[in-house]
Design a protein around this motif. Sequence first.
Motif, PDB file in Angstrom:
ATOM      1  N   VAL A  12      -6.174   4.157   0.871  1.00  0.00           N
ATOM      2  CA  VAL A  12      -5.794   4.864   2.086  1.00  0.00           C
ATOM      3  C   VAL A  12      -5.608   6.337   1.731  1.00  0.00           C
ATOM      4  N   GLU A  13      -5.813   7.216   2.704  1.00  0.00           N
ATOM      5  CA  GLU A  13      -5.632   8.641   2.460  1.00  0.00           C
ATOM      6  C   GLU A  13      -4.290   9.084   3.028  1.00  0.00           C
ATOM      7  N   VAL A  14      -3.490   9.729   2.177  1.00  0.00           N
ATOM      8  CA  VAL A  14      -2.220  10.319   2.585  1.00  0.00           C
ATOM      9  C   VAL A  14      -2.267  11.795   2.205  1.00  0.00           C
ATOM     10  N   PHE A  15      -1.269  12.545   2.645  1.00  0.00           N
ATOM     11  CA  PHE A  15      -1.220  13.970   2.335  1.00  0.00           C
ATOM     12  C   PHE A  15       0.087  14.274   1.610  1.00  0.00           C
ATOM     13  N   VAL A  16      -0.021  14.823   0.415  1.00  0.00           N
ATOM     14  CA  VAL A  16       1.151  15.208  -0.367  1.00  0.00           C
ATOM     15  C   VAL A  16       1.206  16.731  -0.369  1.00  0.00           C
ATOM     16  N   ASP A  17       2.224  17.277   0.262  1.00  0.00           N
ATOM     17  CA  ASP A  17       2.343  18.729   0.453  1.00  0.00           C
ATOM     18  C   ASP A  17       1.049  19.315   1.003  1.00  0.00           C
ATOM     19  N   GLY A  18       0.439  18.601   1.945  1.00  0.00           N
ATOM     20  CA  GLY A  18      -0.757  19.074   2.623  1.00  0.00           C
ATOM     21  C   GLY A  18      -2.078  18.737   1.959  1.00  0.00           C
ATOM     22  N   ALA A  19      -2.045  18.298   0.704  1.00  0.00           N
ATOM     23  CA  ALA A  19      -3.280  17.972  -0.015  1.00  0.00           C
ATOM     24  C   ALA A  19      -3.629  16.491   0.173  1.00  0.00           C
ATOM     25  N   PRO A  20      -4.882  16.184   0.511  1.00  0.00           N
ATOM     26  CA  PRO A  20      -5.265  14.779   0.685  1.00  0.00           C
ATOM     27  C   PRO A  20      -5.305  14.050  -0.651  1.00  0.00           C
ATOM     28  N   VAL A  21      -4.790  12.824  -0.658  1.00  0.00           N
ATOM     29  CA  VAL A  21      -4.769  11.983  -1.864  1.00  0.00           C
ATOM     30  C   VAL A  21      -5.145  10.570  -1.442  1.00  0.00           C
ATOM     31  N   ARG A  22      -6.056   9.946  -2.155  1.00  0.00           N
ATOM     32  CA  ARG A  22      -6.413   8.558  -1.886  1.00  0.00           C
ATOM     33  C   ARG A  22      -5.608   7.679  -2.846  1.00  0.00           C
ATOM     34  N   VAL A  23      -4.917   6.698  -2.295  1.00  0.00           N
ATOM     35  CA  VAL A  23      -4.076   5.802  -3.093  1.00  0.00           C
ATOM     36  C   VAL A  23      -4.469   4.360  -2.789  1.00  0.00           C
ATOM     37  N   PRO A  24      -4.227   3.452  -3.733  1.00  0.00           N
ATOM     38  CA  PRO A  24      -4.536   2.041  -3.477  1.00  0.00           C
ATOM     39  C   PRO A  24      -3.753   1.515  -2.280  1.00  0.00           C
ATOM     40  N   GLU A  25      -4.395   0.697  -1.490  1.00  0.00           N
ATOM     41  CA  GLU A  25      -3.724   0.064  -0.362  1.00  0.00           C
ATOM     42  C   GLU A  25      -2.511  -0.702  -0.891  1.00  0.00           C
ATOM     43  N   GLY A  26      -1.358  -0.528  -0.268  1.00  0.00           N
ATOM     44  CA  GLY A  26      -0.137  -1.199  -0.703  1.00  0.00           C
ATOM     45  C   GLY A  26       0.714  -0.387  -1.659  1.00  0.00           C
ATOM     46  N   ASP A  68       6.585  11.966   6.953  1.00  0.00           N
ATOM     47  CA  ASP A  68       6.261  12.046   8.377  1.00  0.00           C
ATOM     48  C   ASP A  68       7.375  12.732   9.171  1.00  0.00           C
ATOM     49  N   GLY A  69       7.918  13.818   8.593  1.00  0.00           N
ATOM     50  CA  GLY A  69       8.917  14.624   9.277  1.00  0.00           C
ATOM     51  C   GLY A  69      10.346  14.147   9.155  1.00  0.00           C
ATOM     52  N   VAL A  70      10.580  13.038   8.466  1.00  0.00           N
ATOM     53  CA  VAL A  70      11.935  12.495   8.310  1.00  0.00           C
ATOM     54  C   VAL A  70      12.402  12.748   6.876  1.00  0.00           C
ATOM     55  N   ALA A  71      13.487  13.508   6.724  1.00  0.00           N
ATOM     56  CA  ALA A  71      14.011  13.846   5.399  1.00  0.00           C
ATOM     57  C   ALA A  71      14.794  12.688   4.793  1.00  0.00           C
ATOM     58  N   ASN A  72      15.063  12.791   3.497  1.00  0.00           N
ATOM     59  CA  ASN A  72      15.890  11.837   2.731  1.00  0.00           C
ATOM     60  C   ASN A  72      15.329  10.424   2.704  1.00  0.00           C
ATOM     61  N   ARG A  73      14.015  10.270   2.721  1.00  0.00           N
ATOM     62  CA  ARG A  73      13.408   8.944   2.610  1.00  0.00           C
ATOM     63  C   ARG A  73      13.181   8.648   1.135  1.00  0.00           C
ATOM     64  N   GLN A  74      13.511   7.448   0.712  1.00  0.00           N
ATOM     65  CA  GLN A  74      13.230   7.043  -0.659  1.00  0.00           C
ATOM     66  C   GLN A  74      11.750   6.675  -0.723  1.00  0.00           C
ATOM     67  N   ALA A  75      10.958   7.560  -1.283  1.00  0.00           N
ATOM     68  CA  ALA A  75       9.501   7.401  -1.286  1.00  0.00           C
ATOM     69  C   ALA A  75       9.045   6.148  -2.034  1.00  0.00           C
ATOM     70  N   CYS A  76       9.832   5.678  -2.984  1.00  0.00           N
ATOM     71  CA  CYS A  76       9.423   4.483  -3.731  1.00  0.00           C
ATOM     72  C   CYS A  76       9.533   3.215  -2.890  1.00  0.00           C
ATOM     73  N   LEU A  77      10.279   3.276  -1.789  1.00  0.00           N
ATOM     74  CA  LEU A  77      10.474   2.099  -0.939  1.00  0.00           C
ATOM     75  C   LEU A  77       9.625   2.140   0.332  1.00  0.00           C
ATOM     76  N   VAL A  78       8.845   3.209   0.510  1.00  0.00           N
ATOM     77  CA  VAL A  78       8.032   3.374   1.716  1.00  0.00           C
ATOM     78  C   VAL A  78       6.564   3.136   1.370  1.00  0.00           C
ATOM     79  N   PRO A  79       5.934   2.115   1.965  1.00  0.00           N
ATOM     80  CA  PRO A  79       4.510   1.886   1.698  1.00  0.00           C
ATOM     81  C   PRO A  79       3.668   3.023   2.274  1.00  0.00           C
ATOM     82  N   ALA A  80       2.685   3.449   1.506  1.00  0.00           N
ATOM     83  CA  ALA A  80       1.777   4.493   1.971  1.00  0.00           C
ATOM     84  C   ALA A  80       0.956   3.955   3.140  1.00  0.00           C
ATOM     85  N   ALA A  81       0.815   4.774   4.176  1.00  0.00           N
ATOM     86  CA  ALA A  81       0.044   4.404   5.357  1.00  0.00           C
ATOM     87  C   ALA A  81      -0.997   5.487   5.602  1.00  0.00           C
ATOM     88  N   PRO A  82      -2.145   5.126   6.177  1.00  0.00           N
ATOM     89  CA  PRO A  82      -3.179   6.131   6.434  1.00  0.00           C
ATOM     90  C   PRO A  82      -2.625   7.315   7.230  1.00  0.00           C
TER      91      PRO A  82
END
Length: 98
Positions: A12-26, A68-82
């Motif tokens: 799936v493609e996500v954006f990290v600080d505006g840069a596109p990154v492809r990561v494994p699904e899940g 997605d505009g929400v601060a203080n999210r634990q990124a390790c617990l949030v599945p990457a979504a397109p």
Amino acid sequence: MFALRPEVPATVEVFVDGAPVRVPEGASAAAAVLLAGAAAIRETPISGAPRLPYCMMGACFDCLAEIDGVANRQACLVPAAPGMRIARQRGARVAFEA
């Protein structure tokens, strides 16, 4: 240091600080940050010291990010979504004032 495994074709493609990154699904949003090669994903509120995901299981809070505009999210617990947008969190979260 981190690389995609060739046997995992779905990404799936996500954006990290505006840069596109492809990561494994899940994968988690924190994994996306690491795959992007970011120097830091947050700064501590007191000293401004840079932090990256560390424990990857929700215990250390070093992966706090704005997702997605929400601060203080634990990124390790949030599945990457397109289309997910992961941004660096700078300092303490500003409380909403009415």
